[in-house]
Motif scaffolding. Sequence first.
Motif, short mmCIF file in Angstrom:
data_model
loop_
_atom_site.label_atom_id
_atom_site.label_comp_id
_atom_site.label_asym_id
_atom_site.label_seq_id
_atom_site.Cartn_x
_atom_site.Cartn_y
_atom_site.Cartn_z
N VAL A 78 0.85 -1.19 0.00
CA VAL A 78 0.00 0.00 0.00
C VAL A 78 0.89 1.25 0.00
O VAL A 78 1.68 1.46 0.92
CB VAL A 78 -0.93 0.03 1.23
N THR A 79 0.76 2.05 -1.03
CA THR A 79 1.52 3.30 -1.12
C THR A 79 0.66 4.45 -0.62
O THR A 79 -0.25 4.91 -1.31
CB THR A 79 1.95 3.56 -2.58
N GLN A 95 -8.27 8.83 -0.98
CA GLN A 95 -7.00 8.45 -1.60
C GLN A 95 -6.35 7.27 -0.87
O GLN A 95 -5.79 6.38 -1.50
CB GLN A 95 -6.05 9.66 -1.59
N VAL A 96 -6.44 7.28 0.45
CA VAL A 96 -5.90 6.16 1.23
C VAL A 96 -6.70 4.89 0.92
O VAL A 96 -6.12 3.81 0.72
CB VAL A 96 -5.94 6.46 2.74
N PHE A 97 -8.01 5.01 0.87
CA PHE A 97 -8.85 3.86 0.54
C PHE A 97 -8.54 3.34 -0.86
O PHE A 97 -8.53 2.13 -1.10
CB PHE A 97 -10.33 4.24 0.64
N ASP A 98 -8.32 4.25 -1.80
CA ASP A 98 -7.95 3.84 -3.16
C ASP A 98 -6.68 2.99 -3.15
O ASP A 98 -6.61 1.95 -3.82
CB ASP A 98 -7.74 5.07 -4.06
N ALA A 99 -5.68 3.44 -2.39
CA ALA A 99 -4.41 2.72 -2.33
C ALA A 99 -4.58 1.36 -1.66
O ALA A 99 -4.01 0.36 -2.11
CB ALA A 99 -3.38 3.56 -1.58
N LEU A 100 -5.36 1.32 -0.58
CA LEU A 100 -5.59 0.06 0.12
C LEU A 100 -6.39 -0.91 -0.74
O LEU A 100 -6.06 -2.10 -0.82
CB LEU A 100 -6.31 0.34 1.43
N LEU A 101 -7.42 -0.40 -1.38
CA LEU A 101 -8.25 -1.26 -2.22
C LEU A 101 -7.45 -1.82 -3.40
O LEU A 101 -7.62 -2.97 -3.79
CB LEU A 101 -9.46 -0.49 -2.74
N ALA A 102 -6.56 -1.02 -3.95
CA ALA A 102 -5.74 -1.49 -5.06
C ALA A 102 -4.85 -2.65 -4.62
O ALA A 102 -4.68 -3.63 -5.37
CB ALA A 102 -4.88 -0.34 -5.59
N ALA A 103 -4.29 -2.56 -3.42
CA ALA A 103 -3.45 -3.66 -2.91
C ALA A 103 -4.28 -4.91 -2.68
O ALA A 103 -3.87 -6.02 -3.02
CB ALA A 103 -2.75 -3.23 -1.62
N CYS A 158 -14.65 -7.24 1.32
CA CYS A 158 -15.79 -7.90 0.68
C CYS A 158 -15.99 -7.42 -0.75
O CYS A 158 -16.37 -8.21 -1.62
CB CYS A 158 -17.06 -7.66 1.50
N ILE A 159 -15.76 -6.14 -1.01
CA ILE A 159 -15.86 -5.62 -2.37
C ILE A 159 -14.95 -6.42 -3.30
O ILE A 159 -15.32 -6.78 -4.42
CB ILE A 159 -15.50 -4.13 -2.41
N VAL A 160 -13.74 -6.70 -2.82
CA VAL A 160 -12.76 -7.43 -3.63
C VAL A 160 -13.11 -8.91 -3.72
O VAL A 160 -13.15 -9.49 -4.82
CB VAL A 160 -11.35 -7.26 -3.03
N ALA A 161 -13.35 -9.53 -2.57
CA ALA A 161 -13.52 -10.99 -2.54
C ALA A 161 -14.83 -11.45 -3.15
O ALA A 161 -14.93 -12.59 -3.63
CB ALA A 161 -13.40 -11.48 -1.10
#
Length: 231
Positions: A78-79, A95-103, A158-161
Amino acid sequence: MPTRTAAKTATRTPAKERLSRAAVARAALALADAEGIEALTIRRLATGLGVTPMALYWHFKDKDALLDGLAEHLFAEVTLPADDPDGDWAEQLRQVFDALLAALARHPAVALVVKSRILGNDPGRDVSERILGLLRRGGFSVDRAAQVGVYALITMACIVADEPGLEVGVSDDERDAAVRGRWAALQALSPKRYPNIVDSAESLTDCAASDQWLELGLDTLMAGIRAQAPR
């Protein structure tokens, strides 16, 4: 965007490197990405690395400890954006959520596993500290910031999985067959009793655009946080 097709397990690394804690965690994450979290065992991982299971126990005493190391490796990806004390807290939180979600989206097979381990390592604690700080900056109390932060992490995992059509560790043909089976089951429902489910069968069983799916999830999450913000 989550990878739908099983990837090949990472090629073997030089002996000195593959016996480091970081290299083992990296290999564990690669194995889970390729074959699913169920396939990840100390013995299976050791075989892929070309070592004995005992060699891995120097770094991880059991699978639970291995999952801790895997989580640490993921959160290290996470960047975090630069913190601006004078900037809009909600924009920075997004922006933090974007970085975490991307990871998380790069490793959908382990998203649900690592969410409960974010506070067990420095990279995860760094992400958590930034999220809590921004929520406090937005006027949330200590307790409410913690509750919102936990809810946000659960939601992103959950969004990812649970993306419709996501299958880990299978071929394209197997994934397509699974999606068609779920679609057919919904299409077989009574259109009089379940008209909206039947109409939405395709979207409910296969996400046509992962990026849009993830973005909509974060939009919905942020809308709820903004609506509850005291300031």
